[in-house]
Design a protein around this motif. Structure first.
Motif, short mmCIF file in Angstrom:
data_model
loop_
_atom_site.label_atom_id
_atom_site.label_comp_id
_atom_site.label_asym_id
_atom_site.label_seq_id
_atom_site.Cartn_x
_atom_site.Cartn_y
_atom_site.Cartn_z
N ARG A 260 82.08 -13.89 -3.36
CA ARG A 260 80.92 -13.34 -2.67
C ARG A 260 79.81 -12.85 -3.46
NH1 ARG A 260 79.58 -11.38 2.52
NH2 ARG A 260 78.09 -9.42 2.44
N LEU A 340 86.18 -13.64 6.99
CA LEU A 340 84.63 -13.56 7.35
C LEU A 340 84.14 -12.30 7.80
CD1 LEU A 340 82.05 -15.18 7.28
CD2 LEU A 340 82.60 -15.97 9.60
N THR A 341 85.05 -11.76 8.66
CA THR A 341 84.57 -10.70 9.53
C THR A 341 85.30 -9.49 9.25
OG1 THR A 341 86.00 -10.88 11.36
CG2 THR A 341 84.00 -12.27 11.35
N ASP A 390 77.25 -17.15 9.61
CA ASP A 390 78.55 -16.64 9.14
C ASP A 390 78.03 -14.98 8.85
OD1 ASP A 390 80.00 -18.83 9.16
OD2 ASP A 390 79.94 -19.01 6.80
N ARG A 394 79.38 -11.75 10.86
CA ARG A 394 79.80 -10.46 9.96
C ARG A 394 79.18 -9.12 10.77
NH1 ARG A 394 80.36 -14.04 5.25
NH2 ARG A 394 78.14 -13.86 5.06
#
Length: 500
Positions: A260, A340-341, A390, A394
């Protein structure tokens, strides 16, 4: 008789020599095994610390993005600035590493700071983050090199974002600083030996943090090191044995690059320290071999007894290794967070739901379930792309999580754009209120969705409630009821809550 004794002594001697060779092989095999296990440990630790650093920076990113959005909505003039000041006053409770949050105007003059310094004014026009945002149109966050805080005089990491007006002209910078001391305190709790080290390096090779700290290397560029010229070009993670350029100690080190933010976490353990246990074990085995060579000519029975003992030891070592491998496999299975979340994943939901039902049944309480689906999410992906999709997931997950603060609830990503919330001991009216609160909070966030008739991101929610004693063990009936309610909410026009 003498001949028999000769042959017996010869057999015992040959047998012992074979055992001696085997023990010698074991010594070197144990060394290899020790290094292999150490490689596994340091790579796992580097991944854990990578997750830790990402979590801290992600929290900081969320804060400055929130502040940036507020400046775009309310501006940075009085009295609107007081709304932002109120927000800043609460941030120390969210990130323990937080040093300060400052907003600068387009000249670098301080407009607002969470913590003020005891002198008039402050100008950040000379700071690298300010220069970067002034010269770059990107509105992404920028993780700058470590600097000495003008508030505390201590080393900090900066996370900053460009501020713009409605014409996309440069309006200033919002910057959040993280105390390096807090990272060092966390690193210091880990057992990496006396000469071990942990580092956090930017993707351009700037040394952000190193434990133990050596200030003359903080902020230095190591882009010409083997880590960047060789290892990271082949893989985002791995292990190697190198001699440190900082203190010239040979270490076994693991590296993990964050997907990231591009930050590289390294964990290094001194090779000499790592092999101390093996060396001690090898010395014991060597002394045992010498001792048994002297004893072999006098007592064959002792020789065979020693062989038997070592076979048993090998068996115990093999069992211990098998147990460790089994434990490692179990640890991998314990991964329960959706990457992802950052909510619980489907596997964790499937694991936790039956247990919560059982607990509620024992206490003769109700249980409620929310199924939440993002409206027109396929249209969102088609229009903005999957990366934006995505990011949308989030943000929605973050809103759901914030909406459940202080509630006894479990939120998870159920699949795709669907989320599920377990509400133990929640009666239907409370569950409905919580669902409506989540729906309202998501709409209020005003996440643009031009492919939706609502113009913003919205959700449809199905709510199902029942006495826990009336639900099957795995909760299938409650899930099906919530799914039916969700279908009704969609069929009735979406952006609403439907209860059963």
């Amino acid at each position: 008789m003498k001949k028999k004794k000769f042959y017996l002594s010869l057999i015992i001697t040959v047998a012992f020599l074979i055992v001696s060779v085997l023990l010698t092989f074991q010594i070197f095999s144990a060394r290899t095994q020790t290094i292999n296990e150490l490689n596994i440990n340091v790579i796992n630790l580097s991944r854990t610390l990578d997750t830790y650093s990402e979590g801290v920076i992600r929290q900081g990113e969320m804060i400055i993005k929130t502040i940036s959005s507020m400046t775009e909505i309310y501006g940075i003039k009085q009295p609107e600035i007081e709304r932002i000041r109120t927000l800043l006053s609460d941030q120390t409770t969210f990130i323990e590493q937080l040093n300060n949050i400052v907003i600068y105007d387009d000249k670098g003059n301080e407009i607002l700071a969470m913590r003020n310094i005891p002198r008039w004014g402050r100008n950040g026009a000379d700071r690298s983050f300010f220069i970067y945002h002034r010269n770059n149109l990107s509105k992404d966050i920028y993780i700058g090199p470590p600097v000495i805080s003008r508030t505390t005089g201590k080393w900090v990491i900066t996370i900053s974002k460009r501020l713009e007006d409605e014409n996309r002209m440069f309006r200033g910078v919002v910057v959040l600083t993280l105390n390096i001391e807090n990272f060092l305190e966390t690193y210091g709790k880990l057992d990496i030996g006396k000469n071990g080290s942990i580092s956090l390096i930017s993707d351009s090779g700037i040394l952000m943090i190193r434990f133990p700290i050596n200030e003359k290397f903080t902020g230095k560029i190591f882009s010409d090191s083997l880590l960047f010229t060789s290892y990271l070009k082949k893989s985002d993670s791995g292990t190697a044995t190198v001699i440190s350029r900082v203190d010239h100690i040979e270490r076994i080190f693991a590296f993990q690059k964050n997907k990231r933010y591009g930050l590289v976490t390294t964990v290094a353990v001194s090779t000499d320290e790592a092999l101390n246990s093996w060396r001690h074990h090898a010395e014991i085995l060597g002394a045992t071999i010498i001792f048994l060579i002297g004893c072999a000519f006098f007592s064959g029975g002792y020789v065979f007894k020693e062989i038997s003992r070592r076979m048993q030891l090998n068996k115990e070592l093999a069992n211990a290794k098998e147990s460790l491998l089994s434990a490692n496999a179990q640890l991998k299975e314990m991964a329960s967070v959706d990457s992802l979340t950052a909510l619980a994943n489907r596997r964790e939901f499937d694991h936790a739901f039956p247990k919560i039902i059982q607990d509620c049944a024992i206490n003769k309480k109700s249980i409620s379930l929310l199924l939440i689906d993002i409206d027109f999410f396929k249209n969102y992906n088609d229009k903005y792309g999957h990366l934006s999709g995505d990011e949308c997931l989030r943000k929605v997950a973050g809103i759901i999580k914030e909406s459940l603060t202080d509630l006894n609830a479990v939120a998870a990503r159920y699949g795709g754009e669907e989320f599920v919330v377990i509400l133990p001991e929640a009666e239907p009216e409370l569950a409905k209120n919580i669902a409506e609160s989540i729906t309202h909070n998501i709409i209020s966030e005003k996440l643009i969705h031009e492919a939706s008739p609502f113009g913003v991101v919205s959700v449809s929610t199905g709510v199902s409630s029942a006495a826990a004693t009336d639900i099957d063990d795995d909760g299938t009936s409650l899930i099906e009821s919530a799914d039916t309610a969700l279908y009704r909410a969609k069929y009735s026009g979406r952006n609403q809550v439907n209860t059963i």
